[in-house]
Write an enzyme that holds these catalytic residues in place. Structure first.
Site, mmCIF file in Angstrom:
data_model
loop_
_atom_site.group_PDB
_atom_site.id
_atom_site.type_symbol
_atom_site.label_atom_id
_atom_site.label_comp_id
_atom_site.label_asym_id
_atom_site.label_seq_id
_atom_site.Cartn_x
_atom_site.Cartn_y
_atom_site.Cartn_z
ATOM 1 N N THR A 277 0.856 -1.185 0.000
ATOM 2 C CA THR A 277 0.000 0.000 0.000
ATOM 3 C C THR A 277 0.889 1.231 0.000
ATOM 4 O O THR A 277 1.533 1.536 1.004
ATOM 5 C CB THR A 277 -0.923 0.010 1.231
ATOM 6 O OG1 THR A 277 -1.708 -1.184 1.239
ATOM 7 C CG2 THR A 277 -1.852 1.218 1.201
ATOM 8 N N LYS B 143 -8.021 0.579 -2.755
ATOM 9 C CA LYS B 143 -7.455 0.290 -1.428
ATOM 10 C C LYS B 143 -7.545 1.526 -0.531
ATOM 11 O O LYS B 143 -7.838 1.415 0.662
ATOM 12 C CB LYS B 143 -5.994 -0.148 -1.577
ATOM 13 C CG LYS B 143 -5.314 -0.504 -0.240
ATOM 14 C CD LYS B 143 -5.975 -1.696 0.431
ATOM 15 C CE LYS B 143 -5.408 -1.984 1.831
ATOM 16 N NZ LYS B 143 -4.007 -2.440 1.806
ATOM 17 N N LYS C 85 0.185 5.565 8.471
ATOM 18 C CA LYS C 85 0.728 5.817 7.127
ATOM 19 C C LYS C 85 -0.364 5.735 6.072
ATOM 20 O O LYS C 85 -0.483 6.606 5.203
ATOM 21 C CB LYS C 85 1.843 4.799 6.842
ATOM 22 C CG LYS C 85 2.515 4.932 5.480
ATOM 23 C CD LYS C 85 1.929 3.965 4.437
ATOM 24 C CE LYS C 85 2.209 2.518 4.782
ATOM 25 N NZ LYS C 85 1.705 1.589 3.709
#
Length: 285
Positions: free
Chosen positions: A92, A167, A235
């Site tokens: 990711t 995502k 993050k």
């Protein structure tokens, strides 16, 4: 003997992915910055460098921390890639980094499949991830045996980059749910109530979610063995904010949640499960 795949990054997600690929009959080569984590995986060959892992492999899968690390590792790994190598990028990393990685793949002449996954350590161990697959049709077809080995579902999303976009959408929902749950349980405790009664009140009804019950139990016990670390959730939350800004959207809740998760990391909870964001709001015991 099955097809050879190189798995670069054997952390909490990469290691079980590699194991499931071995079980599915792939010849698996792995590389990890900390060699011991790679050597703990049965049935794989451990390479000294990313390029060594990829040399002669038809597929390479990256599962690393962030875009900077992926670019650094892939820069070496692609020295070992052939003209028919397919790069499955499952970390990711956000939209901007995905675009840079796709450009790197194009310069090095390899097919790029943007395929982040939905799921944490436990679903990865069971081979029950959801793959958010995007990229050239022929490359996606070549990846199908990989996806079947590691996932219970694959969603085809069109051109490379759409997997990352989806995502981020899913992560927006995920961090909103976990932070909202943390503050709700903190409020219950602060008002002098047993917060477990909240989970009991929603159980089985339209407000209930299995994930809320799962993370809520961690919060009630104030024990946070890491399934998905808080620092990684922070993050990912910041990547959501960056994507919103890029799209010209004003999402103040997303920014507040990113700030809140980052605060938990600053307080020292970063290597605990993301549910440890509860510690940031909970009243003193």
């Amino acid at each position: 003997m099955g097809e050879t795949i190189a798995v670069l990054g054997t952390g909490a997600m990469g290691a079980p992915i590699a194991r499931n690929l071995v079980q599915a009959g792939f010849v698996v080569r792995v590389w990890n910055r900390t060699r011991g984590a790679a050597e703990a995986i049965e049935g794989v060959a451990v390479a000294d460098t990313p390029a060594e892992a990829v040399r002669g492999a038809g597929l390479m899968l990256t599962m690393l921390t962030d875009g900077r690390v992926v670019a650094e590792v892939a820069g070496d790994a692609l020295d070992g890639a052939g003209a028919d190598t397919i790069w499955i990028q499952s970390s990711t990393v956000g939209i901007a980094a995905t675009e840079r990685l796709a450009q790197l793949a194009a310069r090095r002449g390899v097919a790029f499949v943007d395929a982040p996954v939905l799921g944490t350590k436990e679903p990865a161990e069971r081979g029950e991830l959801t793959v958010l697959a995007s990229g050239p049709k022929d490359a996606l077809e070549g990846c199908e045996p990989v996806f079947e080995a590691i996932a219970q579902k694959t969603i085809q999303l069109g051109p490379a980059g759409n997997g990352t976009r989806m995502k981020l959408v899913l992560n927006c929902w995920l961090v909103t749910l976990v932070e909202g749950l943390a503050e709700t349980l903190a409020l219950a405790r602060g008002l002098g109530l047993d917060p477990s009664l909240f989970l009991e009140a929603i159980a089985g009804g339209p407000l209930d979610l299995p994930y809320a019950q799962l993370k809520g139990k961690l919060m009630l016990a104030e024990e946070f063995p890491a399934s998905f670390k808080l620092r990684l959730a922070a993050k990912d939350a910041r990547l959501v904010v960056e994507a919103a800004e890029r799209a010209g959207l004003d999402l103040p809740l997303a920014e507040t949640i990113a700030d809140r998760l980052e605060r938990g990391v600053e307080l020292g909870y970063g290597d605990e499960d993301m549910a440890a964001t509860y510690r940031t709001s909970a009243p003193p015991s």
